[in-house]
Scaffold this active site. Structure first.
Site, PDB file in Angstrom:
ATOM      1  N   ASP A 192      -3.401   7.188  -6.796  1.00 14.61           N
ATOM      2  CA  ASP A 192      -2.301   8.150  -6.776  1.00 14.61           C
ATOM      3  C   ASP A 192      -1.426   7.888  -8.014  1.00 14.61           C
ATOM      4  OD1 ASP A 192      -0.758   5.918  -6.152  1.00 14.61           O
ATOM      5  OD2 ASP A 192       0.067   6.737  -4.286  1.00 14.61           O
TER       6      ASP A 192
ATOM      7  N   CYS B 215      -3.118   2.413  -5.314  1.00 14.72           N
ATOM      8  CA  CYS B 215      -1.864   3.135  -5.049  1.00 14.72           C
ATOM      9  C   CYS B 215      -0.735   2.135  -5.338  1.00 14.72           C
ATOM     10  CB  CYS B 215      -1.815   3.728  -3.641  1.00 14.72           C
ATOM     11  SG  CYS B 215      -1.767   2.535  -2.280  1.00 14.72           S
ATOM     12  N   GLY B 216       0.455   2.363  -4.810  1.00  8.54           N
ATOM     13  CA  GLY B 216       1.557   1.453  -5.124  1.00  8.54           C
ATOM     14  C   GLY B 216       1.279   0.039  -4.660  1.00  8.54           C
ATOM     15  N   THR B 217       0.827  -0.073  -3.421  1.00  5.26           N
ATOM     16  CA  THR B 217       0.542  -1.388  -2.836  1.00  5.26           C
ATOM     17  C   THR B 217      -0.949  -1.637  -2.625  1.00  5.26           C
ATOM     18  OG1 THR B 217       0.669  -0.406  -0.647  1.00  5.26           O
ATOM     19  CG2 THR B 217       2.706  -1.384  -1.521  1.00  5.26           C
ATOM     20  N   GLY B 218      -1.742  -0.591  -2.671  1.00  7.00           N
ATOM     21  CA  GLY B 218      -3.154  -0.676  -2.293  1.00  7.00           C
ATOM     22  C   GLY B 218      -3.359  -0.455  -0.802  1.00  7.00           C
TER      23      GLY B 218
ATOM     24  N   GLY C 250      -1.995   2.049   1.464  1.00  9.65           N
ATOM     25  CA  GLY C 250      -2.256   3.411   1.938  1.00  9.65           C
ATOM     26  C   GLY C 250      -3.625   3.914   1.520  1.00  9.65           C
TER      27      GLY C 250
ATOM     28  N   HIS D 191     -17.730 -12.310   2.265  1.00 11.38           N
ATOM     29  CA  HIS D 191     -17.668 -12.196   3.726  1.00 11.38           C
ATOM     30  C   HIS D 191     -17.771 -10.760   4.225  1.00 11.38           C
ATOM     31  CE1 HIS D 191     -15.715 -16.323   4.825  1.00 11.38           C
ATOM     32  NE2 HIS D 191     -16.524 -16.430   3.791  1.00 11.38           N
TER      33      HIS D 191
ATOM     34  N   ARG E  38     -25.088 -14.703   5.993  1.00  4.68           N
ATOM     35  CA  ARG E  38     -24.704 -15.159   7.337  1.00  4.68           C
ATOM     36  C   ARG E  38     -23.650 -14.252   7.976  1.00  4.68           C
ATOM     37  NH1 ARG E  38     -20.014 -18.862   6.792  1.00  4.68           N
ATOM     38  NH2 ARG E  38     -19.443 -18.812   4.603  1.00  4.68           N
ATOM     39  N   HIS E  39     -23.010 -13.388   7.180  1.00  4.86           N
ATOM     40  CA  HIS E  39     -21.990 -12.481   7.722  1.00  4.86           C
ATOM     41  C   HIS E  39     -22.548 -11.104   8.079  1.00  4.86           C
ATOM     42  CE1 HIS E  39     -18.653 -15.204   6.975  1.00  4.86           C
ATOM     43  NE2 HIS E  39     -19.190 -15.458   5.792  1.00  4.86           N
TER      44      HIS E  39
HETATM   45  C1  RB5 Z   1       3.805   6.181  -3.149  1.00  2.00           C
HETATM   46  O1  RB5 Z   1       5.176   6.162  -3.345  1.00  2.00           O
HETATM   47  C2  RB5 Z   1       3.397   4.967  -2.308  1.00  2.00           C
HETATM   48  O2  RB5 Z   1       3.856   5.130  -1.007  1.00  2.00           O
HETATM   49  C3  RB5 Z   1       1.899   4.792  -2.327  1.00  2.00           C
HETATM   50  O3  RB5 Z   1       1.479   4.659  -3.646  1.00  2.00           O
HETATM   51  C4  RB5 Z   1       1.347   3.589  -1.606  1.00  2.00           C
HETATM   52  O4  RB5 Z   1       1.989   2.409  -1.986  1.00  2.00           O
HETATM   53  C5  RB5 Z   1       1.180   3.708  -0.145  1.00  2.00           C
HETATM   54  O5  RB5 Z   1       0.635   2.832   0.519  1.00  2.00           O
END
Ligand code: RB5
Length: 141
Positions: free
Chosen positions: A8, A65-68, A70, A98, A131-132
């Site tokens: 995104d 994405c921002g955190t990976g 979502g 794994h 093994r996994h």
């Molecule tokens: C977008 O602002 C942010 O919510 C998206 O990139 C992501 O971090 C969601 O998990």
């Protein structure tokens, strides 16, 4: 080796960096977008990458994405996808050893470009540990 990548807006810059890094390593990369910093919805790109990995001839996929978080949730909605959020070299390696992850997820706001390179290398250099396999079979059911 051929990889499909998508993000995104919050993952766009790290996606561009990762594309260049993979190309330097002579890995073919297909980018399903997004193509700018304009706000978009991560489920669309997680689905695109997940479907490409399951239906087309890719070795694995990368979602950002921002955190990976979502976009990994989104990719995991596609049957056959095992998307793993990876945030250091250990999780990069273990996602392969794994979980035999076929998609790895990175956070553009949480992971620096040089950290992403090291994470990708640890995933690429790892081998699935047979093994996994029983757990993978259970996931498939
Ligand atoms: C977008 O602002 C942010 O919510 C998206 O990139 C992501 O971090 C969601 O998990």
């Amino acid at each position: 080796m051929k990889v499909v990548i998508g993000s995104d807006h919050a993952g766009f810059e790290l996606k561009e960096h990762v594309k260049d890094y993979l190309k330097q390593k002579q890995i073919d990369v297909v980018d399903v977008g997004t193509n700018s910093l304009e706000s978009v919805d991560y489920p669309i790109y997680g689905k695109k990458v997940g479907e490409a990995v399951v239906n087309d001839n890719y070795d694995f996929g990368i979602v950002v994405c921002g955190t990976g978080i979502g976009i990994s949730i989104a990719a995991n909605k596609v049957k056959g996808v095992r998307a793993a959020l990876v945030y250091n070299e250990d999780t990069g390696r273990l996602a392969k050893e794994h979980n035999n992850a076929n998609v790895i997820a990175l956070g553009g706001r949480t992971t620096k470009p040089e950290e992403a390179d090291a994470i990708i290398d640890s995933y690429l250099n790892a081998q699935f540990e047979q093994r996994h396999q029983k757990r993978i079979d259970l996931l498939n059911k």
